[in-house]
Motif scaffolding. Structure first.
Motif, mmCIF file in Angstrom:
data_model
loop_
_atom_site.group_PDB
_atom_site.id
_atom_site.type_symbol
_atom_site.label_atom_id
_atom_site.label_comp_id
_atom_site.label_asym_id
_atom_site.label_seq_id
_atom_site.Cartn_x
_atom_site.Cartn_y
_atom_site.Cartn_z
ATOM 1 N N LEU A 643 0.817 -1.209 0.000
ATOM 2 C CA LEU A 643 0.000 0.000 0.000
ATOM 3 C C LEU A 643 0.846 1.252 0.000
ATOM 4 C CD1 LEU A 643 -2.839 -1.047 2.503
ATOM 5 C CD2 LEU A 643 -3.003 -0.816 0.016
ATOM 6 N N SER A 644 1.970 1.193 0.698
ATOM 7 C CA SER A 644 2.859 2.357 0.720
ATOM 8 C C SER A 644 3.425 2.629 -0.662
ATOM 9 C CB SER A 644 3.993 2.125 1.724
ATOM 10 O OG SER A 644 3.485 1.974 3.022
ATOM 11 N N VAL A 646 2.092 1.762 -3.580
ATOM 12 C CA VAL A 646 1.014 2.260 -4.438
ATOM 13 C C VAL A 646 0.760 3.739 -4.191
ATOM 14 C CG1 VAL A 646 -1.458 2.087 -4.937
ATOM 15 C CG2 VAL A 646 -0.075 0.019 -4.717
ATOM 16 N N GLY A 647 0.730 4.125 -2.935
ATOM 17 C CA GLY A 647 0.500 5.526 -2.597
ATOM 18 C C GLY A 647 1.605 6.431 -3.112
ATOM 19 N N ILE A 648 2.830 5.989 -2.957
ATOM 20 C CA ILE A 648 3.970 6.793 -3.423
ATOM 21 C C ILE A 648 3.929 6.943 -4.937
ATOM 22 C CG2 ILE A 648 6.481 6.815 -3.639
ATOM 23 C CD1 ILE A 648 6.596 5.483 -0.867
ATOM 24 N N SER A 649 3.585 5.836 -5.621
ATOM 25 C CA SER A 649 3.505 5.891 -7.097
ATOM 26 C C SER A 649 2.434 6.875 -7.546
ATOM 27 C CB SER A 649 3.202 4.491 -7.649
ATOM 28 O OG SER A 649 4.213 3.572 -7.275
ATOM 29 N N ALA A 650 1.270 6.871 -6.884
ATOM 30 C CA ALA A 650 0.187 7.795 -7.243
ATOM 31 C C ALA A 650 0.599 9.240 -7.042
ATOM 32 C CB ALA A 650 -1.058 7.466 -6.420
ATOM 33 N N LEU A 651 1.278 9.541 -5.945
ATOM 34 C CA LEU A 651 1.725 10.898 -5.675
ATOM 35 C C LEU A 651 2.712 11.374 -6.729
ATOM 36 C CD1 LEU A 651 2.147 10.820 -1.782
ATOM 37 C CD2 LEU A 651 0.414 12.064 -3.094
#
Length: 675
Positions: A643-644, A646-651
């Motif tokens: 999840l971390s 995925v979140g970093i990639s989205a940002l």
């Protein structure tokens, strides 16, 4: 001392008589002619027993009074110990006139001693009488014993006797053995003068301050240990030879060697735990102001006064027949010249825990009959010997020199003793000689001593153990523990593989040692060595005793535990940080019936939080669900990381390509809708 055979011996001596043969209480058991009624909660003597019984045992019941005598005319032994018995009726023995052995120990006969006295008088065949632990004073005992002229063995131990005089045993002319131990006796005045047949006298554990003018020439054994004796002076003017064979004066307050009879057959002399020393140096330095004699006056006037000359060491009497002399735990700093030489058949000399500093074996003239010599726990720094003096000790088998400060020792001495089987040099700074250093007095040669079987070198500050240190010496027991700087050369124990049965290597800094050559090894001590794993070479041995205490073992493998349990009888384990989650080896030991874990209650283990648990109290291991919990945490960790990312990639995507998200939404969601 009165001895009664226990019931088991009677069971082995004959067959049980069927219960239906004779009407008798259920609490009794018949074995040939003996009735065993012990622990039966009886309040009186059973009357339904067959008339031919010869022995009746009523111990540990609740009989407070023996009033109506049973009709057992063949009875010769009656034992009624531990019954709270208070009184024996005057006519109780009217139908049992043949009683020879009578045991009334551990009762309350001080309550009805006068009536009991009349009952005892009727037993003309009585030979053995036990009245121990009955709360009797000397006056009560005197009443109970009056007219008992036939008694040969009397036990009055554990009573309340304070003083004995000529009235105490005035009618007991045939007495051969008398036990008076554990009373409160502080004075004896003429009580034994008329006992010309007395051979064994036990006065241990009383408060006697001295024994003066001792003249019981017929006595064989005298035990006056555990009293407050400061003097023992026999009548040395008697021309008759004393028959005394054993004299026990241990645990008293003697300052001087006892003044023994001038002629005797004394074989065993026990003088341990006194304050005894020799004072020859004071005699030679005496001045006119010194007191050289001491007088003991008898204020009662019944016995002559006694005078003893002090300081001189030639007044110890006749010790020519001594075989055992125990002087341990005293204050002896030297032995008078010729003292040991005057005991030509001495076999055991015990001088442990004294103040000896130097011992010259040539001067002491130790007899060739000497079998055991104990010089442990003294202050010895030097042991001197000549070849001739050592050669005469051909019978010496056991030698204890432990806990001294020996720095000089003839290196060849032990190899010159042909019968030497056991040597204890523990706690002495004595090294093992290197090859070619036989003349070095600061080390000892242990090679080629064919008779030596047991060698104890614990705590000797040993460094390097040289190659072939014990070649030609068939040791079965070797103790090297408590030498933390010990370095064992690879071939140091060469030659012991075919004889060694016990090896002590505790607290020696042991890291890696190959035990496999020692096929006969049965007992091994490797405690206190910070071992983290068990040496695999142990598994090839058939050990019966293994000491693993105070190491750093966290576990044993199941294979190691099974291999050891097949032969082990004793194992010691405390002081190791065992893992609570790896205890299969422990339960293997626990299930082995022939294996005893001496300290099993104190064996502890540690869980993952380093909390300590007693293994015996663990109902279930504190890490029982470790597998499930570990999987859960691994999954949780994986999800968190995913999840971390995925979140970093989205940002990152929104930051560097801000138009991507609106176009994707427009493409998916802003399509024209047909109506």
């Amino acid at each position: 001392m009165v001895v009664f055979l226990p019931p088991l011996l009677f069971l082995l001596s004959g067959q049980l008589v069927p219960t239906s043969s004779h009407p008798h209480p259920d609490s009794c058991r018949l074995v040939q002619t003996a009735a065993l009624c012990n622990h039966g909660q009886l309040s009186s003597v059973p009357l339904g027993l067959p008339g031919f019984i010869e022995e009746l045992h009523l111990n540990h019941n609740h009989i407070r009074m023996l009033q109506n005598g049973p009709s057992y005319p063949a009875l010769h032994t009656l034992s009624c110990a531990d019954n709270q018995l208070e009184t024996v009726g005057s006519k109780f023995f009217s139908h049992t006139p043949l009683i020879e052995h009578l045991n009334f120990a551990v009762n309350n006969l001080h309550v009805g001693y006068q009536e009991t006295s009349h009952a005892l008088t009727s037993l003309s065949q009585l030979r053995v009488l036990d009245l121990s632990d009955n709360g009797l004073t000397e006056d009560m005992a005197s009443v109970l014993l009056q007219n008992l002229t036939w008694v040969e063995h009397l036990n009055l131990s554990r009573n309340l006797l304070l003083r004995l005089d000529e009235r105490s045993f005035r009618d007991m002319h045939l007495l051969r053995e008398l036990d008076l131990q554990r009373n409160s006796l502080f004075e004896i005045d003429g009580a034994f003068v008329h006992m010309h047949r007395l051979q064994r006298l036990n006065l241990a554990f009383n408060y006697l301050p001295c024994l003066l003018n001792f003249q019981m020439v017929q006595l064989l054994v005298l035990n006056v240990s555990h009293n407050s004796l400061e003097w023992f002076i026999s009548n040395q003017d008697l021309e008759e030879t004393f028959q005394l064979e054993t004299l026990d004066l241990s645990d008293n307050r003697l300052l001087f060697f006892p003044f023994l009879p001038a002629r005797s057959h004394l074989r065993n002399l026990h003088l341990s735990r006194n304050r005894l020393s020799f004072y020859e140096h004071l005699d030679s330095n005496a001045t006119s102001n010194w007191t050289t004699s001491i007088y003991f006056y008898n204020l009662g006037g019944n016995l002559s006064s006694v005078m003893a000359r002090l300081w001189s060491d030639d007044l110890y009497g006749d010790i020519s027949s001594l075989e055992l002399l125990d002087l341990s735990w005293n204050q002896v700093s030297y032995l008078p010249q010729g003292f040991v030489g005057s005991m030509p058949i001495l076999t055991r000399l015990k001088m442990g825990t004294n103040c000896l500093e130097v011992l010259d074996l040539s001067r002491e003239q130790l007899p060739g009959s000497l079998y055991e010599l104990d010089l442990s726990n003294n202050q010895l720094t030097d042991l001197r010997a000549s070849g001739g003096s050592v050669g005469e000790l051909g019978n010496l088998t056991y030698l204890n020199l432990s806990q001294n400060s020996l720095q000089r020792l003839p290196s060849w001495w032990f190899s010159s003793l042909p019968s030497l089987a056991s040597v204890d040099l523990s706690s002495n700074p004595v090294r093992v000689c290197l090859s070619g250093h036989q003349d070095d007095s600061s080390c000892v040669v242990w090679r080629n001593i064919l008779s030596l079987k047991q060698l104890l070198l614990a705590g000797c500050h040993l460094g390097t153990l040289p190659d072939s240190a014990f070649t030609g010496t068939p040791l079965t027991h070797l103790e090297l523990s408590n030498n933390p700087d010990l370095i064992i050369q690879p071939t140091a124990l060469q030659g012991l593989s075919k004889t060694l049965q016990h090896l002590g290597l505790g607290n020696t800094g042991l890291r890696d040692f190959d035990f496999s050559p020692f096929h006969l090894l049965k007992s091994l001590n490797i405690s206190g060595n910070t071992l983290t794993q068990l040496p695999d070479s142990l598994l090839s041995l058939q050990l019966t005793c293994l000491d693993l205490r105070n190491n750093r073992l966290s576990s044993l493998t199941t294979g190691q535990a099974s291999s050891l349990a097949s032969s082990l009888q004793t194992v010691l384990l405390i002081g190791n940080p065992f893992n609570c989650c790896r205890l299969d080896w422990y339960w293997t030991f626990e299930r082995t019936e022939a294996l005893r874990m001496v300290d099993s209650w104190d064996v502890t283990c540690q869980d993952f939080d380093e909390r300590t648990h007693r293994v015996q109290l663990l109902s279930s291991p504190p890490c029982e669900s470790e597998g499930e919990e570990s999987v859960f945490w691994y999954v949780l960790l994986f999800l968190s990381v995913t999840l971390s990312l995925v979140g970093i990639s989205a940002l990152c995507l929104l930051t560097f390509r801000p138009g991507t998200l609106p176009r994707a939404i427009k493409k998916k969601c802003w399509r024209p809708t047909p109506y």
